[in-house]
Design an enzyme around this catalytic site. Sequence first.
Site, PDB file in Angstrom:
ATOM      1  N   ASP A 129       9.151   2.547   1.994  1.00  0.00           N
ATOM      2  CA  ASP A 129       7.946   3.228   2.458  1.00  0.00           C
ATOM      3  C   ASP A 129       7.822   2.971   3.955  1.00  0.00           C
ATOM      4  OD1 ASP A 129       5.428   4.059   3.198  1.00  0.00           O
ATOM      5  OD2 ASP A 129       4.454   3.400   1.342  1.00  0.00           O
ATOM      6  N   LYS A 184       2.723   9.378   8.644  1.00  0.00           N
ATOM      7  CA  LYS A 184       1.787   9.157   9.758  1.00  0.00           C
ATOM      8  C   LYS A 184       2.165   9.806  11.110  1.00  0.00           C
ATOM      9  CE  LYS A 184      -1.120   5.782   7.711  1.00  0.00           C
ATOM     10  NZ  LYS A 184      -0.781   4.958   6.554  1.00  0.00           N
ATOM     11  N   PHE A 195       0.852  -1.193   0.000  1.00  0.00           N
ATOM     12  CA  PHE A 195       0.000   0.000   0.000  1.00  0.00           C
ATOM     13  C   PHE A 195       0.882   1.235   0.000  1.00  0.00           C
ATOM     14  CE2 PHE A 195      -2.438   3.480   1.722  1.00  0.00           C
ATOM     15  CZ  PHE A 195      -3.619   3.376   1.029  1.00  0.00           C
TER      16      PHE A 195
HETATM   17  C1  LIG Z   1      -0.974   5.321   5.096  1.00  0.00           C
HETATM   18  C2  LIG Z   1       0.043   4.885   4.146  1.00  0.00           C
HETATM   19  C3  LIG Z   1       0.277   5.582   2.951  1.00  0.00           C
HETATM   20  C4  LIG Z   1      -0.546   6.775   2.543  1.00  0.00           C
HETATM   21  O1  LIG Z   1      -0.440   7.828   3.478  1.00  0.00           O
HETATM   22  P1  LIG Z   1      -1.571   8.962   3.545  1.00  0.00           P
HETATM   23  O2  LIG Z   1      -1.073   9.884   4.615  1.00  0.00           O
HETATM   24  O3  LIG Z   1      -2.858   8.298   3.859  1.00  0.00           O
HETATM   25  O4  LIG Z   1      -1.603   9.642   2.225  1.00  0.00           O
HETATM   26  C5  LIG Z   1       1.293   5.137   2.136  1.00  0.00           C
HETATM   27  N1  LIG Z   1       2.039   4.073   2.456  1.00  0.00           N
HETATM   28  C6  LIG Z   1       1.851   3.385   3.593  1.00  0.00           C
HETATM   29  C7  LIG Z   1       2.722   2.221   3.916  1.00  0.00           C
HETATM   30  C8  LIG Z   1       0.836   3.749   4.475  1.00  0.00           C
HETATM   31  O5  LIG Z   1       0.619   3.047   5.583  1.00  0.00           O
END
Ligand SMILES: *Cc1c(COP(=O)(O)O)cnc(C)c1O
Length: 401
Positions: free
Chosen positions: A217, A246, A132
């Site tokens: 990420d 986050k 994700f």
């Molecule tokens: C939450 C998340 C995103 C996206 O972040 P947003 O602040 O919702 O745009 C991307 N990568 C990972 C691994 C995430 O957990």
Amino acid sequence: MVPTYAPLPLVVASGEGPWLWDSAGKKYLDFAGGIGVNLLGHCHPKVVAAIQAQAARLCHTSNAFLHRGHIEVCERLSLLCGNGQGDNGQVFLTNSGTEAIEAALKCVRRYQYLRAEKGHTRTRLVTASGGFHGRSMGGLSLTGQAKLQEGFGPMLDDVVHVPFGDLAALEAAMGPHPAGVFLEPIQGNGGVQVAPEGYLSGVQDLCRRLGALFVADEIQTGMGRTGKWWAYEHDNVHPDLVAVAKPLGGGLPLGAMVAQKDIAAALDTGKHGTTFGGNPVACAAALATLDVLEGDDLIPKAAALGAGWMQRLEALMLRFADRLKLAPADIPGRVRGRGLIVGMEVGEHAKAIRLEATKRGFLCVLAGPSVLRFLPAVVMDESHLDHGAEVLADAMEAVLL
Ligand SMILES: *Cc1c(COP(=O)(O)O)cnc(C)c1O
């Protein structure tokens, strides 16, 4: 409201530490943690004070000017994401994780464009199924989940998804012109899948050998949640780019892309931008968050608390194994994670257990249809873990008749 969310039937009114209260005054122990944002719990007094002071001083300038908070956040993240050889990254601040990924994607593509040889521009991006990386068209193209992409095509060109953890599959997918690899060290949304040992270092070696960039990420796993600042440190790797968000803004919207200096140079003047990114109030909250994480020595605590929570969940799995129709051999691997990102695979009952737990004052989120995901705050102590496990056990008791 656009019907894209199906929120639980409660209206949140206030929070303090690991607790939330709804508008009727009912109290909840929060293991959802704002989907990974509230690492310091709710309304940490030092973060609140920093936000209040900054809001009274200056809320917005745009990036046409410098402000001290922006510089300091970049400095701190640069030092935290060094390449291990004394080189520190350069930082681009955003408003969200998705935007941090977008910045990384553009940086990778343009870096490869600038060093194209004999007319061959490296454009291939490889990432993992179940991953994700956000919902923008760039982030969504990297997100390896067909159900999230359905109906939004065509996706970004030359993006390939391979099974997570399979180095041979990744190597086979790189093609003659690989630009970069995007991976979460632990897939959060995709079911709390921890990268198998040796995988990330194998990916790093492969990228170095083939001239591709390795992007971690760390949006969900970073900022100390796993017991180290970045989850990639558990595998002793040094990614070329890191996406952070986050918990960074202490509850305010703030993300960051950190890229090693020669790579960051690809985004020179005018090549990327943001109006709000790095806004003074979010930066003040981030500096306070970093101070508390460091000053209160909370990162080792995240590791210890997470281990304690996983032990309690393993006990729950054993206790409910029969009712989940699991043989003893099916149990290992169903409780997984690192530090304060933990998943428990309970199968088809996940949604019902979560709803029942909510009614009983315990919040968590799902990671796919069969996994309960826990992202608790590092300000908890053992008593909160005990209480959480008790309420979760009651909820499982009620659902698994
Ligand atoms: C939450 C998340 C995103 C996206 O972040 P947003 O602040 O919702 O745009 C991307 N990568 C990972 C691994 C995430 O957990």
